[in-house]
Scaffold this motif. Structure first.
Motif, short mmCIF file in Angstrom:
data_model
loop_
_atom_site.label_atom_id
_atom_site.label_comp_id
_atom_site.label_asym_id
_atom_site.label_seq_id
_atom_site.Cartn_x
_atom_site.Cartn_y
_atom_site.Cartn_z
N MET A 1 0.82 -1.20 0.00
CA MET A 1 0.00 0.00 0.00
C MET A 1 0.86 1.26 0.00
O MET A 1 0.56 2.20 -0.70
N ALA A 2 1.92 1.25 0.78
CA ALA A 2 2.81 2.41 0.81
C ALA A 2 3.41 2.66 -0.56
O ALA A 2 3.62 3.81 -0.94
N ASP A 3 3.69 1.60 -1.29
CA ASP A 3 4.24 1.76 -2.64
C ASP A 3 3.25 2.46 -3.56
O ASP A 3 3.64 3.31 -4.36
N ILE A 4 2.00 2.12 -3.45
CA ILE A 4 0.96 2.75 -4.27
C ILE A 4 0.82 4.22 -3.89
O ILE A 4 0.71 5.09 -4.75
N GLU A 5 0.86 4.49 -2.60
CA GLU A 5 0.75 5.88 -2.15
C GLU A 5 1.94 6.71 -2.63
O GLU A 5 1.78 7.85 -3.05
N GLU A 6 3.14 6.14 -2.59
CA GLU A 6 4.33 6.84 -3.08
C GLU A 6 4.24 7.06 -4.58
O GLU A 6 4.58 8.13 -5.09
N ALA A 7 3.78 6.04 -5.30
CA ALA A 7 3.61 6.17 -6.75
C ALA A 7 2.61 7.28 -7.06
O ALA A 7 2.82 8.07 -7.99
N ARG A 8 1.52 7.36 -6.29
CA ARG A 8 0.52 8.39 -6.52
C ARG A 8 1.12 9.78 -6.26
O ARG A 8 0.87 10.72 -7.01
N ARG A 9 1.93 9.92 -5.22
CA ARG A 9 2.58 11.21 -4.96
C ARG A 9 3.49 11.60 -6.11
O ARG A 9 3.51 12.75 -6.53
N GLN A 10 4.26 10.64 -6.61
CA GLN A 10 5.15 10.91 -7.74
C GLN A 10 4.34 11.29 -8.97
O GLN A 10 4.67 12.24 -9.68
N PHE A 11 3.29 10.53 -9.24
CA PHE A 11 2.44 10.81 -10.39
C PHE A 11 1.87 12.22 -10.30
O PHE A 11 1.94 13.00 -11.26
N ASP A 12 1.31 12.55 -9.14
CA ASP A 12 0.70 13.87 -8.96
C ASP A 12 1.73 14.99 -9.10
O ASP A 12 1.41 16.07 -9.60
N ARG A 13 2.95 14.75 -8.68
CA ARG A 13 4.01 15.75 -8.81
C ARG A 13 4.35 15.99 -10.29
O ARG A 13 4.60 17.11 -10.70
N ILE A 14 4.33 14.94 -11.08
CA ILE A 14 4.66 15.06 -12.51
C ILE A 14 3.48 15.65 -13.28
O ILE A 14 3.68 16.45 -14.20
N ASP A 15 2.26 15.28 -12.91
CA ASP A 15 1.05 15.73 -13.59
C ASP A 15 0.77 17.19 -13.21
O ASP A 15 -0.10 17.49 -12.39
N ALA A 16 1.50 18.10 -13.82
CA ALA A 16 1.49 19.51 -13.44
C ALA A 16 0.12 20.16 -13.52
O ALA A 16 -0.23 21.00 -12.68
N ASP A 17 -0.68 19.80 -14.51
CA ASP A 17 -1.99 20.44 -14.64
C ASP A 17 -3.10 19.70 -13.91
O ASP A 17 -4.25 20.13 -13.90
N GLY A 18 -2.77 18.57 -13.29
CA GLY A 18 -3.72 17.85 -12.46
C GLY A 18 -4.87 17.19 -13.20
O GLY A 18 -5.90 16.89 -12.61
N ASP A 19 -4.68 16.91 -14.49
CA ASP A 19 -5.77 16.32 -15.26
C ASP A 19 -5.80 14.79 -15.22
O ASP A 19 -6.62 14.16 -15.87
N GLY A 20 -4.89 14.19 -14.47
CA GLY A 20 -4.88 12.74 -14.34
C GLY A 20 -4.12 12.02 -15.44
O GLY A 20 -4.16 10.80 -15.52
N ARG A 21 -3.41 12.77 -16.26
CA ARG A 21 -2.60 12.19 -17.34
C ARG A 21 -1.28 12.93 -17.43
O ARG A 21 -1.24 14.15 -17.26
N ILE A 22 -0.22 12.19 -17.69
CA ILE A 22 1.10 12.79 -17.85
C ILE A 22 1.40 12.92 -19.34
O ILE A 22 1.39 11.93 -20.07
#
Length: 70
Positions: free
Chosen positions: A1-22
């Motif tokens: 679970m912690a791995d998924i949460e960390e992945a989500r934090r990384q994803f959200d950091r990269i997804d600058a406009d917050g639209d759910g896609r990089i």
């Protein structure tokens, strides 16, 4: 679970406009901010294309998590 949460934090950091896609541009910017990874737009596009499972030329969170596991 912690791995998924960390992945989500990384994803959200990269997804600058917050639209759910990089986008390739967002990916390129994130790599450049992370240090010495100054890649061209075409290289960023190729990296995303290699993990883009649905062919939309973007990374969803699910495609991102699969990217981290490879």
């Amino acid at each position: 679970m912690a791995d998924i949460e960390e992945a989500r934090r990384q994803f959200d950091r990269i997804d600058a406009d917050g639209d759910g896609r990089i986008t390739p541009a967002e990916f390129k910017t994130a790599l450049a901010q992370g240090g010495d990874w100054n890649v061209t737009e075409s290289v960023a596009e190729a990296i995303i294309k290699s993990r883009d499972l649905n062919g939309d030329k973007l990374l969803s969170f699910d495609e991102f998590w699969a990217f981290l596991n490879k």
